[in-house]
Design a protein around this motif. Structure first.
Motif, PDB file in Angstrom:
ATOM      1  N   GLY A 151       5.810   0.498 -14.352  1.00  0.00           N
ATOM      2  CA  GLY A 151       5.992   0.288 -12.738  1.00  0.00           C
ATOM      3  C   GLY A 151       5.852  -1.271 -12.846  1.00  0.00           C
ATOM      4  N   LEU A 152       6.736  -2.225 -11.783  1.00  0.00           N
ATOM      5  CA  LEU A 152       6.531  -3.565 -11.284  1.00  0.00           C
ATOM      6  C   LEU A 152       5.850  -3.606 -10.061  1.00  0.00           C
ATOM      7  N   GLY A 176       0.790  -1.144  -0.004  1.00  0.00           N
ATOM      8  CA  GLY A 176      -0.004  -0.032   0.049  1.00  0.00           C
ATOM      9  C   GLY A 176       0.898   1.345  -0.164  1.00  0.00           C
ATOM     10  N   ALA A 177       2.177   1.054   0.214  1.00  0.00           N
ATOM     11  CA  ALA A 177       2.824   2.279   0.268  1.00  0.00           C
ATOM     12  C   ALA A 177       3.349   2.895  -1.151  1.00  0.00           C
ATOM     13  N   ASN A 178       3.518   4.153  -1.492  1.00  0.00           N
ATOM     14  CA  ASN A 178       3.809   4.860  -2.509  1.00  0.00           C
ATOM     15  C   ASN A 178       5.344   5.285  -2.516  1.00  0.00           C
ATOM     16  N   THR A 179       6.177   4.753  -1.555  1.00  0.00           N
ATOM     17  CA  THR A 179       7.618   5.241  -1.151  1.00  0.00           C
ATOM     18  C   THR A 179       8.430   4.051  -0.858  1.00  0.00           C
ATOM     19  N   GLY A 180       9.482   3.787  -1.128  1.00  0.00           N
ATOM     20  CA  GLY A 180      10.348   2.763  -0.956  1.00  0.00           C
ATOM     21  C   GLY A 180      10.614   1.982  -1.898  1.00  0.00           C
ATOM     22  N   PHE A 181      10.333   2.209  -3.170  1.00  0.00           N
ATOM     23  CA  PHE A 181      10.476   1.211  -4.417  1.00  0.00           C
ATOM     24  C   PHE A 181      11.915   1.919  -5.024  1.00  0.00           C
ATOM     25  N   VAL A 182      12.206   1.038  -5.834  1.00  0.00           N
ATOM     26  CA  VAL A 182      13.408   1.356  -6.739  1.00  0.00           C
ATOM     27  C   VAL A 182      13.111   2.292  -7.937  1.00  0.00           C
ATOM     28  N   SER A 183      13.808   3.207  -8.005  1.00  0.00           N
ATOM     29  CA  SER A 183      13.666   3.843  -9.277  1.00  0.00           C
ATOM     30  C   SER A 183      14.826   3.785 -10.162  1.00  0.00           C
TER      31      SER A 183
END
Length: 143
Positions: free
Chosen positions: A106-107, A7-14
């Motif tokens: 996005g994955l 549910g978070a929209n932070t912490g992903f790899v860009s």
């Protein structure tokens, strides 16, 4: 590594400068284990439009419907709206979903916790964003 919380929209790899058809997304560790549901060391793949994703038959699905708006908005709402209802779901069913907004990809990991086919914010996780490139199924494999 395990990336963001459900549910978070932070912490992903860009990722920038990814070259579709040349570069590869290598899934390793717990993401690899979760993705390879049948343990055959390969990903079963499919393409599907909104409301057409069969969570029971594929490990990686590419959405053919383009996400309108941000791939990283609050609660991953635009992605979840484009994904729509899942078919053939059961409690705890999971898969990876590749989505794009016409410019970037996005994955996501989707886990239908209660098996109702509706993906709540707490059932989607953004693993990575690929800026300025639209990925294909062949760009993702098990490491």
């Amino acid at each position: 590594p395990d990336i963001s919380a459900l549910g978070a929209n932070t912490g992903f790899v860009s990722v920038s400068n990814f070259q579709s058809g040349t570069d590869k997304v290598q899934l390793t560790g717990t993401v690899r284990t979760a993705a390879d549901k049948n343990g055959d060391a390969s990903l079963s793949t499919a393409s599907a439009a909104t409301n057409g994703v069969n969570i029971g038959s594929s490990e990686l699905v590419s959405l053919t419907s383009v996400v309108s708006g941000s791939l990283t908005d609050a609660s991953l709402a635009s992605f979840r709206s484009t994904l729509g209802m899942l078919t053939n779901s059961s409690a705890g069913a999971s898969m990876l979903v590749l989505a794009n907004n016409g410019t970037s990809s996005g994955l996501y990991q989707v886990i239908d916790t209660n098996g109702d086919g509706q993906v709540a914010a707490t059932e989607a996780r953004l693993l990575s964003i690929y800026n300025s490139t639209v990925l294909s199924l062949s760009d993702v494999n098990l490491g």
